[in-house]
Structures are given as structure tokens and as C-alpha cells.
Enzyme design. Structure first.
Site, PDB file in Angstrom:
ATOM      1  N   ASP A  74     -13.751 -22.569  13.610  1.00 57.38           N
ATOM      2  CA  ASP A  74     -13.586 -22.944  14.851  1.00 57.38           C
ATOM      3  C   ASP A  74     -12.000 -24.273  14.947  1.00 57.38           C
ATOM      4  OD1 ASP A  74     -15.677 -21.012  14.935  1.00 57.38           O
ATOM      5  OD2 ASP A  74     -16.869 -23.248  15.241  1.00 57.38           O
ATOM      6  N   GLU A 118     -16.667 -15.338  22.838  1.00 56.37           N
ATOM      7  CA  GLU A 118     -16.898 -16.101  22.321  1.00 56.37           C
ATOM      8  C   GLU A 118     -15.059 -16.315  22.162  1.00 56.37           C
ATOM      9  OE1 GLU A 118     -19.480 -16.976  19.494  1.00 56.37           O
ATOM     10  OE2 GLU A 118     -18.607 -16.326  18.169  1.00 56.37           O
TER      11      GLU A 118
HETATM   12  O1  FUB Z   1     -19.148 -22.801  14.627  1.00 55.93           O
HETATM   13  C1  FUB Z   1     -20.077 -21.711  15.364  1.00 55.93           C
HETATM   14  C2  FUB Z   1     -20.202 -20.715  16.319  1.00 55.93           C
HETATM   15  O2  FUB Z   1     -19.351 -20.021  15.956  1.00 55.93           O
HETATM   16  C3  FUB Z   1     -18.669 -20.900  17.173  1.00 55.93           C
HETATM   17  O3  FUB Z   1     -19.105 -22.193  18.735  1.00 55.93           O
HETATM   18  C4  FUB Z   1     -18.314 -20.190  18.020  1.00 55.93           C
HETATM   19  O4  FUB Z   1     -17.077 -19.626  18.207  1.00 55.93           O
HETATM   20  C5  FUB Z   1     -18.396 -19.285  16.500  1.00 55.93           C
HETATM   21  O5  FUB Z   1     -17.179 -19.262  15.270  1.00 55.93           O
END
Ligand code: FUB
Length: 324
Positions: free
Chosen positions: A14, A223
Site C-alpha cells: 500500500d 479501495e
Molecule cells: O493493507 C490492507 C488493505 O489492503 C488496504 O487498506 C487496502 O487498500 C488493501 O491493499
């Protein structure tokens, strides 16, 4: 440029990436093997701290400096569990880290921690941002004194539990032909510690000007919000989650609406896909992660970078992920 793994001795994911004082700083999540079984809520992503990395020379081969642990759950008094994707912004001599973390009732909130230097350490505020919810904050410095936060994530990110910034009794997913659940955009307060307004939905339109629908899961937001500017346009990029693509949409202002443009990165090895796009020393880069070094373990992700190119019309050339 060949893809470069940046932190071969640890698991980082991330990435948020910014240029501060002519150096490139990377703010990733720090994956670990917690032993928690994998599920759709992402309980297996049970991270507890952040490191900061910097590169002073060329991204292709410059040394990657690990500045060590800069914030951890045990220093955050409202912490429950799960430090997920963070971002950092600079204003008036201070660096502000924005991080999603479940509170003691297992609800994601977004917290703020402050540092005097880009490499931290970051000292957390005693409460999360009022009215914050969900995950994956990404902050745009618009260059005119205004800072905007983009946030939200479906499934484990809990965005389906909110409408109009109010918590619902239970999660609601729209029907496939209804508009998709949008990410959110909100201007930050002048002190960078609160929202200056109610978060607004970030609407992504298709080429006919209609909002993307919930059933269009190869295009709709899931996301991993990121915002950058190129030739005066705003480029909002994000993950489609269960279809594992990084896509982007462009607009004329920080609030949108945005128009869907295409795929930046095809699927990588691993379930999640998450990135940052930044210009450094005259080249553009896509920082992201995959699970190749861990042999495909979804919650043990590795940080990598590859050059990103634009066509003459400003569209981004699609990059092949590692899943092919
Ligand atoms: O790293 C945890 C979660 O997985 C992140 O917040 C999302 O974007 C995904 O990459």
C-alpha cells in the site's frame, strides 16, 4: 525500466509516495504473519506499525533507506487493531500522517499523527478525526493552500456501512444496476487535523456521462484511492478490489465528477492491488505491491516500482501485472 522490488527483506504494501526536500519518501503498510485466517473482512491484514523509506538518487537503482518504526498501535490510545494504508502531507513546517485504524469497537476511523521531519517519528493525536470512517486515506496538496483527503474501501474497509456520512444499522450493497458505492473526498481544515466540511461522494462517470454501476465491477471503485495531477488535470486512481485492477478517471477539479479512462495495472499475484503515482527527477512511476516474493501469500506483500508512461493525449499506458 525493469520492475524493482524495493524492500526485499521485509513485507511492505500500500505505498503512499511523496517528494519532500528533493527526496522521495515511501509510506507503506507493514505486513506481518499474524496467523489470523484469511476472510473477506481482511482480518488477516493485522498490521501494527509503519516504517518510512526514502530514496535520494535514481528510483531505478538508488539506495532505499529504512528509517525504522515511526508509529505503532501501542502509542495510539484509541487503537483497537489493524493499521492499514496511510498517507502523509506537508504544511507549514509539519508533516501529517493520516492512518486508518479500527477503534476499540472494531470500527475503522482515520487518525492523524504529526512529525517535524518526513521520516518521522510521528506523534498521534489522542482522538481520530471527527466524523471519519472507513480506510485508505490519500491526501492531495492542491498547491493553492487547500488539501483534500480521498478515502474509503468496501468489504473489510466498511464503506458499505455508511450513507450520507451516517452509519447504517447494517451494511447495504446497491443492486447491480444502481450507482456504485463511491469513494469520498473532503477538504481538510486549515490546521490539517479535522475535516473542514462533510465528506462528499466522488462520482465516476462512464463515457456516456452515467455514474458507474455497482455491477460494473471491472470499473467501479473498491479501495486504494490515489490522486495526482498531470498537465492541469486531476487523475483519480483506485483498485477495483474483487476484479484486481488499478483503474483511473480524470476530472477538472478535486471534487469531480471524474470520467472513467481505463486500466493502469492488470492483476498482480495476490488479492489486493494498491499504488501511488508520482513524478521524480523527470520520470513518472507506479509504486505498488504484489505477493511474488512470499510465494503468493495474500497478506505478505512486497513493495515494487515500475515506470509509468502517458500517451500524447494524456492517457496512461496500461502496465501488465505479475499475474500473467
Ligand atoms: O493493507 C490492507 C488493505 O489492503 C488496504 O487498506 C487496502 O487498500 C488493501 O491493499
Amino acid at each position: 525500466m525493469k520492475t524493482r522490488y524495493l524492500v526485499p527483506d521485509d513485507y511492505m504494501a500500500d505505498p503512499a509516495v511523496h517528494i519532500f526536500n528533493d527526496k522521495l519518501y515511501i509510506y507503506p503498510s507493514h505486513d506481518r504473519d499474524s496467523g489470523i485466517p484469511e476472510n473477506d473482512n481482511g482480518d488477516h491484514f493485522d498490521m501494527k506499525d509503519y516504517h518510512v523509506f526514502s530514496i535520494a538518487e535514481e528510483v531505478e537503482n538508488g539506495a532505499v533507506i529504512d528509517h525504522g518504526v515511526v508509529l505503532q498501535t501501542e502509542d495510539i490510545i484509541w487503537a483497537g487493531r489493524q493499521l492499514w494504508d496511510c498517507d502523509v502531507a506537508f504544511k507549514d513546517g509539519k508533516y501529517y500522517m493520516y492512518f486508518p485504524l479500527k477503534d476499540k469497537t472494531d470500527i475503522f476511523r482515520i487518525g492523524v499523527a504529526i512529525a517535524d521531519r518526513p521520516e518521522g517519528p510521528f506523534i498521534p493525536q489522542s482522538d481520530p478525526i471527527r466524523g471519519s470512517y472507513s480506510i485508505d486515506p490519500a491526501v492531495l496538496d492542491d498547491g493553492d493552500g487547500n488539501f483534500y483527503m480521498y478515502f474509503g474501501g468496501l468489504w473489510g474497509g466498511q464503506l458499505q456501512r455508511y450513507r450520507d456520512n451516517k452509519a447504517l444499522e447494517s451494511a447495504v450493497f446497491p443492486a447491480d444496476n444502481e450507482p456504485a458505492i463511491p469513494s469520498r473526498v473532503v477538504k481538510l481544515s486549515p490546521d490539517m487535523l479535522q475535516f473542514a466540511e462533510e465528506p462528499r461522494p466522488l462520482i465516476i462517470l462512464d463515457k456516456d456521462g452515467k455514474p458507474l454501476t455497482a455491477g460494473d465491477n471491472e470499473k467501479r471503485f473498491f479501495e486504494a484511492s490515489w490522486m495526482h495531477k498531470y498537465n492541469g488535470k486531476y487523475y483519480f486512481s483506485y483498485s477495483t478490489g474483487d476484479t484486481h485492477l488499478l483503474c483511473y478517471a480524470t476530472g477538472d477539479n478535486p471534487y469531480g465528477p471524474f470520467t472513467y479512462q481505463g486500466v493502469i495495472l492488470t492483476p498482480v499475484i495476490g488479492w489486493t492491488t494498491h499504488h501511488a503515482i508520482v513524478e521524480f527527477k523527470g520520470k513518472w512511476y507506479l509504486f505498488h505491491h504484489d505477493c511474488v516474493p512470499s510465494g503468493g501469500v495474500t497478506w505478505l506483500r512486497s513493495l515494487k516500482v515500475i515506470e509509468l508512461e502517458y500517451a500524447a493525449d494524456g492517457t496512461i499506458k496500461t502496465i501488465e501485472g505479475t499475474a500473467k
